[in-house]
Design a protein around this motif. Structure first.
Motif, PDB file in Angstrom:
ATOM      1  N   ASP A  61       0.862  -1.178   0.000  1.00  0.00           N
ATOM      2  CA  ASP A  61       0.000   0.000   0.000  1.00  0.00           C
ATOM      3  C   ASP A  61       0.898   1.228   0.000  1.00  0.00           C
ATOM      4  O   ASP A  61       1.506   1.575   1.011  1.00  0.00           O
ATOM      5  N   ALA A  64       0.287   5.076   2.172  1.00  0.00           N
ATOM      6  CA  ALA A  64      -0.865   4.514   2.868  1.00  0.00           C
ATOM      7  C   ALA A  64      -1.560   5.485   3.816  1.00  0.00           C
ATOM      8  O   ALA A  64      -2.683   5.225   4.248  1.00  0.00           O
ATOM      9  N   GLY A  67      -3.581   4.368   6.908  1.00  0.00           N
ATOM     10  CA  GLY A  67      -3.710   2.928   6.763  1.00  0.00           C
ATOM     11  C   GLY A  67      -5.123   2.401   6.667  1.00  0.00           C
ATOM     12  O   GLY A  67      -5.342   1.199   6.851  1.00  0.00           O
ATOM     13  N   SER A  70      -5.239  -0.440   4.154  1.00  0.00           N
ATOM     14  CA  SER A  70      -4.473  -1.594   4.620  1.00  0.00           C
ATOM     15  C   SER A  70      -5.189  -2.322   5.746  1.00  0.00           C
ATOM     16  O   SER A  70      -5.139  -3.557   5.834  1.00  0.00           O
ATOM     17  N   GLN A  74      -5.981  -6.211   5.698  1.00  0.00           N
ATOM     18  CA  GLN A  74      -5.498  -7.079   6.768  1.00  0.00           C
ATOM     19  C   GLN A  74      -6.655  -7.805   7.453  1.00  0.00           C
ATOM     20  O   GLN A  74      -6.539  -8.987   7.801  1.00  0.00           O
ATOM     21  N   VAL A  80      -0.368  -7.592   3.723  1.00  0.00           N
ATOM     22  CA  VAL A  80      -0.204  -6.225   3.242  1.00  0.00           C
ATOM     23  C   VAL A  80       0.885  -5.500   4.017  1.00  0.00           C
ATOM     24  O   VAL A  80       1.006  -5.644   5.239  1.00  0.00           O
ATOM     25  N   ALA A  82       2.252  -1.555   4.500  1.00  0.00           N
ATOM     26  CA  ALA A  82       1.869  -0.158   4.283  1.00  0.00           C
ATOM     27  C   ALA A  82       3.101   0.723   4.431  1.00  0.00           C
ATOM     28  O   ALA A  82       3.852   0.594   5.404  1.00  0.00           O
TER      29      ALA A  82
END
Length: 227
Positions: A61, A64, A67, A70, A74, A80, A82
Motif C-alpha cells: 500500500d 498509505a 492505513g 491496509s 489485513q 499487506v 503499508a
C-alpha cells in the motif's frame, strides 16, 4: 512535526474537530475533513471498494496515510505492507494494529517483491510530474512479481479549464498544493492528476497494459500489468 502530521496526530488523539486545508495552485483553498483519512470500509466510495477487492497476493500500500485501506485488507487476511513518508502517519498505522508498516519512500524500497502495488486517493499524485511516470513504472517493475499488478486511481481535471486555456508550459494535470492547519502553513509540493487517455498512451509506450476497471465522473480506477 509537519502540518499534515500535526493535523493527523490531533485528530487521532481526539484533540481537534478542525479540518485540514489545502491551498492550491489553480483556485480557492479546499477543506479536507480529517475523518476522511480514518474512514471505515462502509464509508469508502465504490471505486475504493473495487480496488481492494482486486488486490492479490503480497500487497504494498503505497502512500498509505493512516492505513485505512491496509486495515481493511489485513482484516480479510491479506498480506499487506503499508508505507508512507509521513512519520506520524506511520505511528498511527502501527497504533491502529497494522502488522507491517514502513516509514519509507517508495523509490527507495529495495529487496522486496509484491504481487500488487496499491496506490489510492489519486494514488499517482505523489510522483508530482508527468515525466516521473517512467521512473514510477520502472520501480514498480522492480518491486513486482512476474505476474504482478499496479492498482491505482486518478482523475482528469480538465474541467478546471472549461473557461480557461490549459497551461502551455506543462501538462495540465500537474498542480501544486500546500497544507494549512490552524493557521500554520507547510511547504508547497507538486501533485499529479493523470487523465486515463494519457495514462493508457504513456504506459503502453513503456511496456504496460492498462485496464480501466471503474469510472465515476472524472475519476477512474486502473489496473496496470507488464506486457
Amino acid at each position: 512535526m509537519d502540518v499534515y502530521s500535526k493535523a493527523l496526530a490531533d485528530f487521532y488523539a481526539g484533540k481537534t474537530e478542525d479540518g485540514l486545508w489545502l491551498n492550491t495552485s489553480y483556485g480557492d483553498p479546499e477543506e479536507m475533513p480529517l475523518w476522511y483519512f480514518f474512514r471505515s470500509y462502509e464509508e469508502m466510495p465504490d471505486l475504493e471498494k473495487m480496488a481492494l477487492s482486486v488486490c492479490e497476493g503480497r500487497i504494498l500500500d503505497v502512500g498509505a496515510g493512516t492505513g485505512c485501506h491496509s486495515l481493511v485488507l489485513q482484516h480479510f487476511d491479506n498480506e499487506v505492507t503499508a508505507i508512507d513518508t509521513a512519520a506520524h502517519a506511520v505511528s498511527v498505522m502501527k497504533e491502529s494494529g497494522l502488522k507491517n508498516v514502513l516509514h519509507q519512500d517508495f523509490f527507495e524500497l529495495e529487496n522486496q517483491k509484491f504481487d500488487t502495488l496499491l496506490c489510492l486517493m489519486n494514488g499517482l499524485g505523489f510522483i508530482g510530474k508527468l515525466d516521473r511516470l517512467e521512473s514510477f513504472l520502472n520501480k514498480a517493475e522492480e518491486l513486482l512479481s512476474e505476474e504482478g499488478q499496479v492498482i491505482l486511481d486518478s482523475s482528469d481535471i480538465s474541467y478546471l479549464y472549461e473557461n480557461a486555456q490549459k497551461p502551455s508550459d506543462r501538462y495540465y494535470g500537474e498542480v501544486s498544493f500546500q497544507y494549512e492547519y490552524k493557521g500554520e502553513k507547510g511547504e508547497w509540493f507538486d501533485w499529479l492528476y493523470l487523465d486515463q487517455n494519457t495514462l493508457v498512451d504513456k504506459a503502453d509506450k513503456l511496456g504496460w497494459h492498462t485496464y480501466i476497471l471503474h469510472q465515476d465522473n472524472d475519476q477512474y480506477l486502473a489496473r496496470l500489468i507488464k506486457k
